[in-house]
Design a protein around this motif. Sequence first.
Motif, PDB file in Angstrom:
ATOM      1  N   THR A   1      63.011  61.676  61.575  1.00 21.12           N
ATOM      2  CA  THR A   1      62.207  62.438  62.548  1.00 21.12           C
ATOM      3  C   THR A   1      62.664  63.892  62.652  1.00 21.12           C
ATOM      4  O   THR A   1      61.886  64.753  63.051  1.00 21.12           O
TER       5      THR A   1
ATOM      6  N   LEU B   1      63.002  65.836  60.364  1.00 21.89           N
ATOM      7  CA  LEU B   1      62.155  66.619  59.459  1.00 21.89           C
ATOM      8  C   LEU B   1      60.886  67.099  60.146  1.00 21.89           C
ATOM      9  O   LEU B   1      60.337  68.145  59.823  1.00 21.89           O
ATOM     10  N   GLN B   2      60.422  66.303  61.130  1.00 20.77           N
ATOM     11  CA  GLN B   2      59.225  66.729  61.862  1.00 20.77           C
ATOM     12  C   GLN B   2      59.459  68.042  62.587  1.00 20.77           C
ATOM     13  O   GLN B   2      58.568  68.878  62.684  1.00 20.77           O
TER      14      GLN B   2
ATOM     15  N   LEU C   1      59.443  64.233  54.081  1.00 14.43           N
ATOM     16  CA  LEU C   1      59.054  63.179  55.022  1.00 14.43           C
ATOM     17  C   LEU C   1      58.308  62.041  54.310  1.00 14.43           C
ATOM     18  O   LEU C   1      58.363  60.888  54.724  1.00 14.43           O
TER      19      LEU C   1
END
Lengths: 574, 230
Positions: B65, B67-68, B58
């Motif tokens: 996003t 990856l969040q 990230l």
Amino acid sequence: MSAIASLFRNDYDSDGFRTCSVTGLDVHRSVENHVKLFGLTAVIALAFGGIFAFTVAMTRWEFIGFLDPGSYYTHLSLHAWNLLIFWMVFMEIAILYVGGPMVLGRTLPLRRLATAGWVIMALGAVGVNASILLTEAPNEAPLLTAYVPLPVSPWFYGTAIVFLLGTTIAALPFFATIWLETRGTRRTLPLVAFGAFITGIIAVEAILGGIAAFAYAFAWRIDLIASVDPGIYRQLYWIIGHGSQQINLLAMITVWYFLTHVVGGAVVVSEKISRTAFVFYLFFINLGAAHHLLVDPGVSAGWRIWNTSYAFYGAAFASMIHAFAIPAGIEAGRRRRGQGGGLFGWLTSAPWGNPVFAATVFSIILFGFLGGITGVVMGQMQVNMTWHNTFAAVGHFHATVVLGTTLAFMGLVFFVIKTMFRRDFVSETLAAAVPYAYAGAMSIVTLMMMYAGILYGVPRRTAEVVRNIPGSEFSFAAAIPIFMIFGLFAVVAIASGALFILVSVGSLLFGDRLPGGDDGGLLPEGGLHADGGQPIHAVELRGTFTLCLVFLAVFIAIYVLNWYLVTQLWAIGA
Amino acid sequence: MTDTSRIHLPMQLGGIVRQAWRDLLSVYYANTPVWRWLKSGALVFLGFFLWMGGNVLLAYWPDATALQYAMAYGFVLLAWGPLTHLLVVPTVIRLRRTAQRPLVRRFARHGSKINFGTFLVIVAVVGTLAPGVMLLDFSSGFGADAGGDVTAELTCETGAEAVSCEVETSTGVDHVVLTSGGEVLDRSDEPPYAVSASRDALSDGPSGAQFEIELRDANGDTLRRFVRTV
């Protein structure tokens, strides 16, 4: 005194032999007593080095900040020498005696030499410890590297040479055994003896390199020669600096084969392939040392590329073979006994409550996933640059020599307590808890070391970790959350190590003596050589195959991630 | 002649998938004490890997996003993995054998699905909110926006009897001290922060007489330290 003397007593026949109730081996008094002597000394070194594990970890965990920078390096040196060298090498001599005369059912030749070797090793070990403890400015504590022209006490180099000479002397009875066994015959050695033999050869290489390096520096420190070439010194040094850890690796794998067979019912799926893997190590494993020299100016591009790619894969390939062969041996052995169907039934039904088995299997898994993968990744010329001299390198070697070798050796110590000292554990529950607690906590400690190093570039060797690092341009305060996890689990890991010492020493002193013929609950169901029925090639190994696929998937993910990080170090035209 | 392998391929694939699912379930429901710990430990590892790996990626792809959610999966898994295999699965298995009341039996039959569903909801919430505790900072201390970092240029002159130093471009520095062997030998509170000491007062370091110049803030905390050997 009589309590200690009683540790060396067993019921031997008139020739000095007895039959081990677990392994079925004919064990001679001379071999057994020397194994006990070296093993006990190793445990003392482990306990002593473990004290400094606490002080060092609590300093790196800057939330506590236990030691000032001057004391820190002394403690770190004591930690490293006692755990990486003395604990391991004393154990390895014991393993050579087990893998040689004990497995071959022979007496120990050159016994006085073996005892003299122990005395000289012990003197060397005490001397090295004393020289580090008594270090005064302008001398520096040496850690393991003792790089010239760093001023290190000549007593250190002298006593380290004494220790290495003692180790050579102590190893001679093993080589004499192999010579006696193979003289005038074309018979091959049993696999465990073969593994021990290859370990011994690599040990000789490493020790010769160590004597050469330390003698060179010693001559300079006592003014026999005016100067030393740091480049040549480093080349010589890393023959032992990394070579000593290759001895650990081979000794550990030999122990894996031995213990998974004895307590897990494993078989050897293919002797030839396992032997070939050991021979691969003989030729290629020492090249692992190259990654320490990749930033040195004196080595050519060809040297770097050869050592970190083409030839290096010879060792990685050997490790892959063992990584398949040992779990496959467990699966084949247990399936032949009818112990567990399905994909992982052979594994779920394994004797997990037996601390010897649990320690050995955790050692295999954690060495493979954490130590082996990171070793190959870090051994790459390009990726090495993001790891070397960061805390990640410390994480890597803790994964190999702590999660791998120390865990395997802990299992072996538990095994020796029951089979050779003939003592029951003072508490089966506490003994069974040791590998779980130690492996679990130490794994997280190791992971945090790697994350702190690879993700934040936190350096190794400095007492001040996340702020005020002398000469640095930046602070590592962002890595504090990782160090909080590191510190908490380091405390648990060290407590688990202390529990191992307590259970081991407590069992020797207060454990019930096992009656003759009692296997101490170590043997797998069906005994050591259960009638399996099926030939080995007919046994399905899909569980091991699945585990290997998982292993390779993790390997690829970590490999790709590390290469991606390398590509982010710079951007052309950005 | 018929190509039997081609005809049976979909059936074979189906068989492999079914067998794989059964194997997965057998591992999920393996309930001996050792396996509870093994699965919990493996999930903690997976959690750390996803959490840390997601964070580092990230840092390079701030707009990714997805990856969040990978990070959130790992972060929640640190607790939820052990919770599942140390508590939920053993409880579900016990209830399936012993529960008498229909409601409890029904709960037991779907307990694992409820558990996994709850886990996914929490992952979705945590991934969307992205709380600070989940995000590791990779920028602090590096670059121009680093709050606590101090860059300064140190100039020292070493004479036969004394050493003297000055500090330039020392923004954020309150005072400078010259120390050796842990003792403060000189202090300066004004730019250009000139400090000096006699050579005899310096203690020995690994490569000869050594002194340190520390840049400190108003609280006396060290902002930066230079080590110099004479």
